[in-house]
Design a protein around this motif. Structure first.
Motif, PDB file in Angstrom:
ATOM      1  N   ASP A  29       0.872  -1.323   0.200  1.00  0.00           N
ATOM      2  CA  ASP A  29       0.372   0.012   0.103  1.00  0.00           C
ATOM      3  C   ASP A  29       0.885   1.059   0.030  1.00  0.00           C
ATOM      4  O   ASP A  29       0.962   1.947  -0.891  1.00  0.00           O
ATOM      5  N   LEU A  30       2.179   1.253   0.389  1.00  0.00           N
ATOM      6  CA  LEU A  30       3.052   2.301   0.837  1.00  0.00           C
ATOM      7  C   LEU A  30       3.399   2.560  -0.547  1.00  0.00           C
ATOM      8  O   LEU A  30       3.611   3.620  -1.026  1.00  0.00           O
ATOM      9  N   LYS A  31       3.588   1.810  -1.537  1.00  0.00           N
ATOM     10  CA  LYS A  31       4.884   1.291  -2.348  1.00  0.00           C
ATOM     11  C   LYS A  31       3.012   2.343  -3.400  1.00  0.00           C
ATOM     12  O   LYS A  31       3.993   3.392  -4.254  1.00  0.00           O
ATOM     13  N   MET A  32       1.772   1.589  -3.106  1.00  0.00           N
ATOM     14  CA  MET A  32       1.427   2.387  -3.841  1.00  0.00           C
ATOM     15  C   MET A  32       0.501   4.102  -4.032  1.00  0.00           C
ATOM     16  O   MET A  32      -0.038   4.586  -5.186  1.00  0.00           O
ATOM     17  N   TRP A  33       0.842   3.893  -3.111  1.00  0.00           N
ATOM     18  CA  TRP A  33       0.450   5.775  -2.437  1.00  0.00           C
ATOM     19  C   TRP A  33       1.609   6.105  -2.678  1.00  0.00           C
ATOM     20  O   TRP A  33       1.454   7.399  -3.072  1.00  0.00           O
ATOM     21  N   LEU A  34       2.648   5.909  -3.018  1.00  0.00           N
ATOM     22  CA  LEU A  34       3.908   6.828  -3.704  1.00  0.00           C
ATOM     23  C   LEU A  34       3.991   6.580  -4.357  1.00  0.00           C
ATOM     24  O   LEU A  34       3.996   8.217  -5.686  1.00  0.00           O
ATOM     25  N   GLY A  35       3.563   5.651  -6.059  1.00  0.00           N
ATOM     26  CA  GLY A  35       3.201   6.108  -6.837  1.00  0.00           C
ATOM     27  C   GLY A  35       2.417   6.963  -7.262  1.00  0.00           C
ATOM     28  O   GLY A  35       2.434   7.913  -8.168  1.00  0.00           O
ATOM     29  N   ALA A  36       0.629   6.534  -7.163  1.00  0.00           N
ATOM     30  CA  ALA A  36      -0.466   6.982  -7.523  1.00  0.00           C
ATOM     31  C   ALA A  36      -0.619   8.676  -6.634  1.00  0.00           C
ATOM     32  O   ALA A  36      -0.724   9.742  -7.676  1.00  0.00           O
ATOM     33  N   GLU A  37       0.080   8.959  -5.495  1.00  0.00           N
ATOM     34  CA  GLU A  37      -0.644  10.242  -4.911  1.00  0.00           C
ATOM     35  C   GLU A  37       1.245  11.388  -4.924  1.00  0.00           C
ATOM     36  O   GLU A  37       1.294  12.726  -4.681  1.00  0.00           O
ATOM     37  N   ILE A  38       2.027  10.726  -5.013  1.00  0.00           N
ATOM     38  CA  ILE A  38       3.174  11.073  -4.239  1.00  0.00           C
ATOM     39  C   ILE A  38       3.589  11.531  -5.467  1.00  0.00           C
ATOM     40  O   ILE A  38       4.128  12.548  -5.846  1.00  0.00           O
ATOM     41  N   GLU A  39       4.209  10.690  -6.379  1.00  0.00           N
ATOM     42  CA  GLU A  39       5.224  10.519  -8.001  1.00  0.00           C
ATOM     43  C   GLU A  39       4.666  11.623  -8.922  1.00  0.00           C
ATOM     44  O   GLU A  39       5.127  12.482  -9.693  1.00  0.00           O
ATOM     45  N   PRO A  40       3.160  12.029  -9.240  1.00  0.00           N
ATOM     46  CA  PRO A  40       2.938  12.859  -9.103  1.00  0.00           C
ATOM     47  C   PRO A  40       2.793  14.207  -9.179  1.00  0.00           C
ATOM     48  O   PRO A  40       3.034  15.204  -9.965  1.00  0.00           O
ATOM     49  N   LEU A  41       3.262  14.647  -8.418  1.00  0.00           N
ATOM     50  CA  LEU A  41       3.545  15.981  -7.522  1.00  0.00           C
ATOM     51  C   LEU A  41       5.393  16.617  -7.829  1.00  0.00           C
ATOM     52  O   LEU A  41       6.080  17.249  -8.528  1.00  0.00           O
ATOM     53  N   GLN A  42       6.325  14.733  -8.085  1.00  0.00           N
ATOM     54  CA  GLN A  42       7.974  14.876  -8.434  1.00  0.00           C
ATOM     55  C   GLN A  42       7.993  15.592 -10.022  1.00  0.00           C
ATOM     56  O   GLN A  42       8.661  16.058 -11.063  1.00  0.00           O
ATOM     57  N   GLY A  43       6.390  14.792 -10.948  1.00  0.00           N
ATOM     58  CA  GLY A  43       6.409  15.553 -12.055  1.00  0.00           C
ATOM     59  C   GLY A  43       6.197  16.664 -12.655  1.00  0.00           C
ATOM     60  O   GLY A  43       6.622  17.080 -13.232  1.00  0.00           O
ATOM     61  N   GLU A  44       5.369  17.756 -11.495  1.00  0.00           N
ATOM     62  CA  GLU A  44       4.727  19.002 -11.648  1.00  0.00           C
ATOM     63  C   GLU A  44       6.113  19.238 -11.138  1.00  0.00           C
ATOM     64  O   GLU A  44       6.706  21.065 -12.465  1.00  0.00           O
ATOM     65  N   ILE A  45       6.621  18.815 -10.156  1.00  0.00           N
ATOM     66  CA  ILE A  45       7.918  19.910 -10.107  1.00  0.00           C
ATOM     67  C   ILE A  45       8.511  19.405 -11.390  1.00  0.00           C
ATOM     68  O   ILE A  45      10.171  20.579 -11.654  1.00  0.00           O
ATOM     69  N   ALA A  46       9.595  18.312 -11.163  1.00  0.00           N
ATOM     70  CA  ALA A  46      10.555  18.108 -12.700  1.00  0.00           C
ATOM     71  C   ALA A  46       9.746  19.442 -14.212  1.00  0.00           C
ATOM     72  O   ALA A  46      10.736  19.791 -14.350  1.00  0.00           O
ATOM     73  N   ARG A  47       9.011  19.362 -14.188  1.00  0.00           N
ATOM     74  CA  ARG A  47       8.101  20.293 -15.102  1.00  0.00           C
ATOM     75  C   ARG A  47       8.570  22.201 -15.313  1.00  0.00           C
ATOM     76  O   ARG A  47       8.908  22.465 -15.908  1.00  0.00           O
ATOM     77  N   LYS A  48       8.713  22.072 -14.055  1.00  0.00           N
ATOM     78  CA  LYS A  48       8.555  23.190 -13.893  1.00  0.00           C
ATOM     79  C   LYS A  48      10.527  23.722 -13.636  1.00  0.00           C
ATOM     80  O   LYS A  48      10.706  24.539 -14.184  1.00  0.00           O
ATOM     81  N   LEU A  49      11.361  22.505 -13.772  1.00  0.00           N
ATOM     82  CA  LEU A  49      13.001  22.896 -13.525  1.00  0.00           C
ATOM     83  C   LEU A  49      13.287  22.793 -14.929  1.00  0.00           C
ATOM     84  O   LEU A  49      14.178  22.779 -15.154  1.00  0.00           O
ATOM     85  N   ASP A  50      12.972  22.299 -15.950  1.00  0.00           N
ATOM     86  CA  ASP A  50      12.795  21.771 -17.551  1.00  0.00           C
ATOM     87  C   ASP A  50      13.916  22.538 -17.377  1.00  0.00           C
ATOM     88  O   ASP A  50      12.832  23.710 -18.339  1.00  0.00           O
ATOM     89  N   PRO A  51      14.601  22.641 -17.858  1.00  0.00           N
ATOM     90  CA  PRO A  51      15.404  24.085 -18.578  1.00  0.00           C
ATOM     91  C   PRO A  51      14.633  23.748 -20.024  1.00  0.00           C
ATOM     92  O   PRO A  51      15.641  24.799 -21.136  1.00  0.00           O
ATOM     93  N   GLY A  52      14.098  22.938 -20.679  1.00  0.00           N
ATOM     94  CA  GLY A  52      13.709  22.836 -22.143  1.00  0.00           C
ATOM     95  C   GLY A  52      14.641  22.108 -23.356  1.00  0.00           C
ATOM     96  O   GLY A  52      15.531  22.041 -22.929  1.00  0.00           O
ATOM     97  N   PRO A  53      13.510  21.805 -24.873  1.00  0.00           N
ATOM     98  CA  PRO A  53      13.853  20.859 -25.701  1.00  0.00           C
ATOM     99  C   PRO A  53      15.071  21.127 -25.905  1.00  0.00           C
ATOM    100  O   PRO A  53      15.860  20.446 -26.332  1.00  0.00           O
ATOM    101  N   ALA A  54      15.777  22.781 -25.682  1.00  0.00           N
ATOM    102  CA  ALA A  54      16.588  23.045 -26.468  1.00  0.00           C
ATOM    103  C   ALA A  54      18.542  22.635 -26.286  1.00  0.00           C
ATOM    104  O   ALA A  54      19.122  22.232 -26.331  1.00  0.00           O
TER     105      ALA A  54
END
Ligand SMILES: C[S@@+](CC[C@H](N)C(=O)[O-])C[C@H]1O[C@@H](n2cnc3c(N)ncnc32)[C@H](O)[C@@H]1O
Length: 376
Positions: A29-54
């Protein structure tokens, strides 16, 4: 061809006592919670830090920047801890019942087991223990302990979504692929490269009961367990110690050679050698099927690419990117194969002759598997 009867478990699978079961369910359940609830937030942070396609190394740069973020460091730390907790609990549970499991293994007379005392496992399996499983795959733990840990751990690790305690979803998907693309194949000799505890080999072997089925892997303890597990499930399979890069069988010995989730635990160089080896091992007209995780690195979004680096650095999966980037079609053709098919096979739970389910698009994790197949 027949579909194997449903069977939910077998006597070699380590049992979980009340507290052990509670702990294993907590970890799942911990693994499912980390994957479903917490991991998407990491994706959002990553998008903010993205240096761009160039940027030349966009994925690596974003990954480096993420390490400055407390939220990411916390998630990665708990992700790692969930894996360590899982193995810790399962190892203790296996150790408690190891003598019973060894005695059950000794009852098995079906099939065979061939260990090679001079065998040296490839460096990529020795240098780090893949997905942090204590002792790794090659360990000569006493008796069947290492296999028991891999089998029970596999069901928890896959969150029960790869066929529950039989963990046979990958093997059934290989079988579905054979039914879809090679409906006339009636193999007399079958080999799985990197068979682990035999979870994928068994559904294929059971579907072709006239064939002799072999599983090749590196670790004595795991192979002892695989042999016992197959015997208790009523399958007379043969388990052999060796490397998939240089398998101890004559040229042209098999009609069907397959692998399931092997490549991402090897290396870029090994993938090329294993594909060539699968060609050498087949008789003319024989079929190779190689199944891998259902993603292609270049087609992934930024966070999913970074997720591969997380697997590498926090879960000892160094070849994840190599396996999802390899050009299997080109490598198979270079190895001499013809009629090469590359695509995604729907995950199958009850494969039947006549079903299709193979195409160019992935339906996602646990719904599809990436499959390359060809004839020699
Ligand atoms: C993720 S497990 C998959 C096991 C099995 N194919 C299944 O589907 O359940 C990968 C397996 O590949 C094996 N492996 C890795 N490199 C290998 C090599 N060079 N030769 C033989 N086996 C290898 C590991 O020991 C491990 O058992």
């Amino acid at each position: 061809m027949s579909t194997p009867p449903p069977s939910l478990t077998h006597p070699m699978l380590p049992e979980a006592g009340h507290d052990e079961m509670a702990q294993q369910l907590f970890i799942r359940d911990l693994k499912m919670w980390l994957g479903a609830e917490i991991e998407p937030l990491q994706g959002e942070i990553a998008r903010k830090l993205d240096p761009g396609p160039a940027h030349n190394d966009r994925d690596a740069e974003t990954f480096a920047r993420l390490h400055e973020e407390p939220a990411f460091r916390s998630w990665a730390g708990v992700f790692r801890a969930s894996q360590e907790l899982m193995w810790d609990d399962i190892w203790r549970s296996v150790e408690r019942q190891a003598d019973t499991l060894d005695a059950r293994a000794n009852e098995v007379t079906l099939g065979s087991l061939h260990l090679d005392p001079d065998f040296k496992a490839p460096d990529y399996l020795v240098d780090g223990h893949v997905h942090i499983m204590p002792g790794g795959y090659d360990l000569d733990a006493p008796g069947v302990r290492q296999g028991a840990m891999m089998d029970r751990g596999g069901a928890v690790y896959m969150l029960g979504r790869n066929g529950g305690f039989l963990n046979d979803g990958r093997g059934k998907t290989v079988l579905a692929h054979v039914y879809a693309l090679y409906p006339d194949l009636q193999p007399e000799r079958i080999l799985e490269l990197g068979c682990g505890v035999g979870a994928s080999l068994l559904p294929v072997a059971q579907a072709f009961p006239q064939a002799e089925s072999f599983g090749l892997d590196v670790g004595p303890s795991m192979l002892r367990y695989a042999h016992a597990r197959a015997g208790h499930l009523g399958v007379a399979a043969h388990f052999v110690q060796g490397s998939a890069e240089e398998a101890p069988f004559e040229d042209g010995s098999f009609d069907l050679v397959f692998s399931a989730a092997l490549m991402h635990e090897t290396s870029a160089e090994a993938i090329e050698r294993i594909l060539a080896e699968s060609h050498r091992l087949l008789r003319p007209g024989g079929v190779a099927v190689h199944l891998e995780v259902p993603s292609r690195y270049d087609e992934l979004d930024l966070w999913s690419q970074i997720r591969s680096q997380v697997e590498r650095d926090y879960n000892n999966e160094p070849a994840w990117q190599a396996a999802t980037s390899a050009d299997y079609g080109a490598l198979m053709r270079a190895a001499g194969f013809t009629d090469v098919a590359v695509g995604f096979q729907d995950a199958a739970w009850a494969p039947l002759p006549g079903q299709a389910g193979f195409g160019p698009d992935s339906k996602g994790v646990f719904r599809s598997w990436f499959v390359t197949s060809a004839r020699r």
